[in-house]
Design a protein around this motif. Structure first.
Motif, PDB file in Angstrom:
ATOM      1  N   GLN A  78       7.235  17.739  -3.384  1.00 44.63           N
ATOM      2  CA  GLN A  78       8.777  17.977  -3.623  1.00 44.63           C
ATOM      3  C   GLN A  78       9.244  17.499  -4.888  1.00 44.63           C
ATOM      4  O   GLN A  78       9.865  18.049  -5.580  1.00 44.63           O
ATOM      5  N   TRP A  79       8.726  16.193  -5.159  1.00 40.32           N
ATOM      6  CA  TRP A  79       9.252  15.667  -6.411  1.00 40.32           C
ATOM      7  C   TRP A  79       8.601  16.342  -7.846  1.00 40.32           C
ATOM      8  O   TRP A  79       9.112  16.559  -8.634  1.00 40.32           O
ATOM      9  N   SER A  81       6.964  18.990  -8.011  1.00 40.67           N
ATOM     10  CA  SER A  81       7.166  20.398  -8.141  1.00 40.67           C
ATOM     11  C   SER A  81       8.241  20.795  -9.164  1.00 40.67           C
ATOM     12  O   SER A  81       8.003  22.114  -9.748  1.00 40.67           O
ATOM     13  N   ARG A  82       9.111  19.817  -9.429  1.00 46.01           N
ATOM     14  CA  ARG A  82      10.197  20.331 -10.520  1.00 46.01           C
ATOM     15  C   ARG A  82       9.912  20.265 -11.882  1.00 46.01           C
ATOM     16  O   ARG A  82      10.434  20.374 -12.871  1.00 46.01           O
ATOM     17  N   TYR A  83       8.383  19.826 -12.189  1.00 39.45           N
ATOM     18  CA  TYR A  83       8.018  19.590 -13.653  1.00 39.45           C
ATOM     19  C   TYR A  83       6.814  20.238 -14.015  1.00 39.45           C
ATOM     20  O   TYR A  83       6.264  20.724 -13.093  1.00 39.45           O
ATOM     21  N   TRP A 337      13.017  10.986  -5.974  1.00 37.62           N
ATOM     22  CA  TRP A 337      13.920  11.830  -7.302  1.00 37.62           C
ATOM     23  C   TRP A 337      15.111  10.956  -7.449  1.00 37.62           C
ATOM     24  O   TRP A 337      15.843  11.543  -8.176  1.00 37.62           O
ATOM     25  N   ASP A 344      15.879  10.414 -15.893  1.00 36.21           N
ATOM     26  CA  ASP A 344      15.021  11.164 -15.114  1.00 36.21           C
ATOM     27  C   ASP A 344      13.594  10.620 -15.942  1.00 36.21           C
ATOM     28  O   ASP A 344      13.069  10.837 -17.075  1.00 36.21           O
TER      29      ASP A 344
END
Length: 352
Positions: A78-79, A81-83, A337, A344
Motif C-alpha cells: 500500500q505504501w 504503490s503510490r510511487y 505513510w 514525503d
C-alpha cells in the motif's frame, strides 16, 4: 537487489519482530534464523535500559510490536504503490539519527533502502544497538543487503544526500554543513490535543497513551492541551489515573520532582495529581512529567493558531476537530505513510 527482494527482506524482519511482546516472547519455528537471533534479541531488549535508562523493556517491546505490525506485505504494498521508482539511480544517503525513543530512526533507514539507495548510518549514542541488530538480521536473510548498509562512528563522508534529525540548534549546524547536498533536516516538533469537554472516558484514557508512552520523550507525544474556558479537569485526571505507575520509574520520578519544584519556586499555579503537573502556558514543549494547557473561546481560533504554527507541530489529536487529526491513543502507532514533519521521505529519495 531489486525492490521486490528488499521488500521481502523487510517482510521477513516484520515476521521476526512479531514474536516479541511485553506479555510473551513466542518463538515461531517458521521464522528464518531464529536459531541465531531469537535469544539474542530477547537479551538485547532487556539490556537496552543499561544503554539508555529510558529504554525500559516495556517501551522497547512497544516499539518492536509497532514495527512488526507495520512491516507486513499489505502495508508495504500500500505504501510503495503510490510511487514510481523507475528513475531512481542508486546513491549513498547519509542518515543522522535521533535517539529519544527506541528505533525512532528506523523509518528513514527503511525508506532509503526500499527506494533503491544505499544507506550510511550515524546512530545516536542513545540508540545504537537496536537498529544495528535489525540490520544484521536483514543481512542474514538477504546477504546482498550487506553491500547496501554501512554504519559509521565518525563524521559522514562520501555520501550524496542526507536526512538528519536533531534539535533546533543542531539543525542550524546541519543546514550549514549540508548546504551543498540534497537534504531533509528535521527540527524540534511537538504534538497537541484539542479537547471540547465532550470526550468519553475511553477517549481520555487513550489520550493518556499519547501523553505517557515513551515517558513523553517523542515528538508524537502530546505535550499540550487546548481546552474550552469552562473545562472540567476532573474527568481527565480520573481517566489518566490508569497511568499512575509511571511515577515508580526513577528517572521519570526525578523529573517530576525537579520540574514541579522549579514551577513552584517560580510561583506558577499548577494542577497536580502526584505523577503529572499541568501548567497554563502558551508554549508547546512541556518538560517531562508535565503538560501545558491553554484555554480557547472558539475552535476556529485554535485551528488558525495551529495552521500558523504548523512548522512546530507534529500531530494534532482530537475527535476529528481538524483536518488530518489523529484519534486518541494513536500517535505512537504511525503507518508507513505517516511521514515525520509531513515531509514525503520517499518522494525526496526518488528525486535526488
Amino acid at each position: 537487489m531489486s525492490q521486490i527482494e528488499k521488500k521481502n527482506c523487510f517482510i521477513a524482519l516484520g515476521r521476526f519482530l512479531s514474536q516479541f511482546s511485553n506479555e510473551q516472547n513466542q518463538k515461531d519455528d517458521a521464522v528464518w534464523h531464529n536459531d541465531l537471533f531469537f535469544d539474542s534479541f530477547v537479551d538485547l531488549i532487556h539490556a537496552s535500559q543499561s544503554h539508555n535508562g529510558w529504554f525500559t523493556p516495556e517501551q522497547v517491546y512497544h516499539a518492536v510490536q509497532s514495527w512488526a505490525k507495520a512491516l507486513t506485505e499489505d502495508n508495504l504494498n500500500q505504501w510503495l504503490s503510490r510511487y514510481d521508482f523507475s528513475t531512481v539511480q542508486p546513491k549513498t544517503v547519509g542518515l543522522i539519527l535521533a535517539g529519544n525513543i527506541p528505533l525512532v530512526g528506523f523509518h528513514d533507514f527503511l525508506s532509503v533502502l526500499i527506494s533503491g539507495h544505499n544507506v550510511l548510518v550515524k546512530t545516536s549514542s542513545n540508540d545504537q544497538h537496536l537498529i544495528q541488530f535489525m540490520a544484521k538480521y536483514l543481512i542474514a536473510v538477504c546477504p546482498d543487503m550487506k553491500d547496501c548498509i554501512t554504519f559509521t562512528d565518525g563524521k559522514l563522508e562520501n555520501f550524496e544526500a542526507v536526512i538528519a534529525t536533531g534539535s533546533n540548534n543542531t539543525a542550524r549546524y546541519f543546514e550549514y554543513y549540508f548546504k551543498d547536498k540534497p537534504s531533509i533536516i528535521r527540527k524540534n516538533r511537538n504534538s497537541v490535543a484539542i479537547l471540547t469537554g465532550n470526550e468519553s472516558r475511553a477517549d481520555l484514557v487513550r489520550l493518556g497513551e499519547d501523553i505517557f508512552r515513551y515517558f513523553g520523550l517523542g515528538c508524537r507525544n502530546v505535550s499540550k492541551l487546548f481546552i474550552p474556558r469552562d473545562y472540567d479537569f476532573q474527568p481527565f485526571f480520573q481517566a489518566i489515573y490508569e497511568y499512575k505507575d509511571v511515577i515508580f520509574y526513577e528517572k521519570y520520578a526525578n523529573n517530576y520532582d525537579y520540574n514541579k519544584a522549579v514551577f513552584l519556586m517560580s510561583n506558577f499555579t499548577l494542577l497536580d495529581n502526584e505523577f503529572l503537573t499541568l501548567k497554563e502556558d502558551p508554549s508547546y514543549a512541556s518538560p517531562i512529567s508535565s503538560l501545558f494547557y491553554e484555554y480557547y473561546d472558539r475552535l476556529e481560533d485554535v485551528q488558525q493558531r495551529l495552521e500558523n504554527d504548523k512548522d512546530q507541530i507534529q500531530c494534532v489529536v482530537s475527535n476529528g476537530l481538524t483536518p488530518n487529526s489523529i484519534p486518541f491513543g494513536k500517535t505512537q502507532q504511525p503507518a508507513l505513510w505517516d511521514y515525520a514533519d509531513n515531509v514525503d521521505t520517499l518522494q525526496f529519495l526518488i528525486e535526488i
